[in-house]
Design an enzyme around this catalytic site. Structure first.
Site, PDB file in Angstrom:
ATOM      1  N   GLU A 138      -9.240  -9.639   3.837  1.00 38.71           N
ATOM      2  CA  GLU A 138      -9.176  -8.323   3.783  1.00 38.71           C
ATOM      3  C   GLU A 138     -10.996  -8.050   3.389  1.00 38.71           C
ATOM      4  O   GLU A 138     -11.341  -8.567   2.669  1.00 38.71           O
ATOM      5  CB  GLU A 138      -8.295  -7.652   3.065  1.00 38.71           C
ATOM      6  CG  GLU A 138      -8.634  -6.166   2.458  1.00 38.71           C
ATOM      7  CD  GLU A 138      -7.809  -5.686   2.131  1.00 38.71           C
ATOM      8  OE1 GLU A 138      -6.105  -5.917   1.353  1.00 38.71           O
ATOM      9  OE2 GLU A 138      -7.847  -4.855   1.547  1.00 38.71           O
ATOM     10  N   SER A 191       0.790  -0.987   0.213  1.00 39.75           N
ATOM     11  CA  SER A 191       0.300   0.302  -0.420  1.00 39.75           C
ATOM     12  C   SER A 191       0.472   1.176  -0.278  1.00 39.75           C
ATOM     13  O   SER A 191       0.665   2.506  -0.285  1.00 39.75           O
ATOM     14  CB  SER A 191      -1.318   0.086   0.734  1.00 39.75           C
ATOM     15  OG  SER A 191      -0.011  -0.348   1.879  1.00 39.75           O
TER      16      SER A 191
HETATM   17  O1  KIV Z   1       0.031  -3.024   1.975  1.00 44.56           O
HETATM   18  C1  KIV Z   1      -0.988  -3.317   2.668  1.00 44.56           C
HETATM   19  O2  KIV Z   1      -1.427  -2.727   3.413  1.00 44.56           O
HETATM   20  C2  KIV Z   1      -1.726  -4.645   3.413  1.00 44.56           C
HETATM   21  C3  KIV Z   1      -3.134  -4.225   4.476  1.00 44.56           C
HETATM   22  C4  KIV Z   1      -4.527  -3.649   3.831  1.00 44.56           C
HETATM   23  C5  KIV Z   1      -3.259  -5.106   5.025  1.00 44.56           C
HETATM   24  O3  KIV Z   1      -1.757  -5.572   2.725  1.00 44.56           O
END
Ligand code: KIV
Length: 278
Positions: A196, A60
């Site tokens: 998720e 992310s």
């Molecule tokens: O990359 C991320 O932030 C994630 C979370 C949403 C679990 O995989």
């Protein structure tokens, strides 16, 4: 005679350094743990000192650091320095890093090679990969190579296009498939499972079917752990928030206000003042 105040038994996470077995133990003892995303040393040190049990160097970062509209363009070379910064800054938290899209899917060998880089060069304590039972051979190979693995099912952002956008997964009959995937990943050796955007009931059923701890993001209260993207929970990012986010601060407001005052002070000559000079 003095009466001693009874002390609660120390919890599974009442430890100087969080390890995989503490997270497993937390589930066994019905204790909750926390995970937050993190991409740099300063925030890692703050979150670690504030008691967050695990930090996720998530892909992310694509949306929250690198300015992409998804996680898909993120590369190993971009995530590695973030991982190194986070793992170098923590004293207690368990550091998990995402295997970016395209860095593990081709074969178990590719997954092992990428995971080893993250542990060796990035200082990660574990890696996370997105996907179901079809990645069991990849998980098994990484575990055999000595890499602790977190699996991630439900809505998996790297498969955004295959899944038809940001949609809740595991509704109705799909709940059975979710549980099958979870069991296959556990059997392959994953020590923890992220879910998720899964209905709370389906997530609770998966959690109950597994020995390993689960971590939820939009998956209700039954999981052992909860994870959020820090820019969402601290209100740094403005705009439409996923429904599963609780905002604990308004950092966007705090930062805009402070920067606005700095701009005014410089323009008016109020900063720097005599005490800032040499
Ligand atoms: O990359 C991320 O932030 C994630 C979370 C949403 C679990 O995989």
């Amino acid at each position: 005679m003095t009466q001693e105040t009874p002390r609660p038994a120390p919890g599974a996470l009442d430890v100087r350094r969080v390890r995989t077995h503490h997270l497993r133990e937390a589930k066994r003892r019905d204790e909750k743990f926390t995970m937050l995303t993190c991409y740099d040393a300063l925030t890692a040190a703050i979150f670690d000192a504030a008691g967050v049990d695990s930090l996720l160097v998530g892909d992310s970062a694509g949306n929250n650091v690198l300015g992409h509209s998804s996680t898909l363009p993120v590369t190993v070379d971009e995530l590695l320095p973030m991982c190194r910064a986070v793992s170098g800054a923590v004293e207690r938290a368990f550091v998990v890093v995402d295997l970016p899209f395209g860095s593990y899917e081709a074969s178990p060998e590719q997954a092992v090679a990428t995971a080893v880089r993250f542990l060796k060069e990035g200082g990660a304590h574990a890696v996370k990969l997105e996907g179901g039972a079809w990645f069991a051979p990849h998980v098994r190979a990484m575990v055999q190579a000595g890499v602790p693995v977190v699996a991630h099912i439900g809505f998996t952002p790297q498969s955004e296009h295959a899944l038809g956008g940001y949609r809740v997964q595991g509704r109705g009959d799909a709940a059975r498939k979710l549980a099958e995937d979870a069991r296959a990943l556990e059997a392959a050796g994953a020590f923890c499972l992220v879910m998720e955007m899964v209905p709370a009931e389906a997530a609770a059923a998966v959690d109950a079917a597994l020995e390993i701890p689960t971590v939820g993001i939009g998956a209700g209260p039954a999981t052992t752990g909860q994870v959020l993207v820090w820019q969402d929970m601290l209100g740094l990012r403005r705009g439409r928030m996923p429904r599963f986010v609780r905002q604990y601060a308004d950092l966007h407001g705090v930062v805009s206000d402070a920067v606005g005052r700095y701009v005014e002070d410089v323009r008016s000559g109020a900063f720097p003042a005599p005490e800032h000079g040499f």
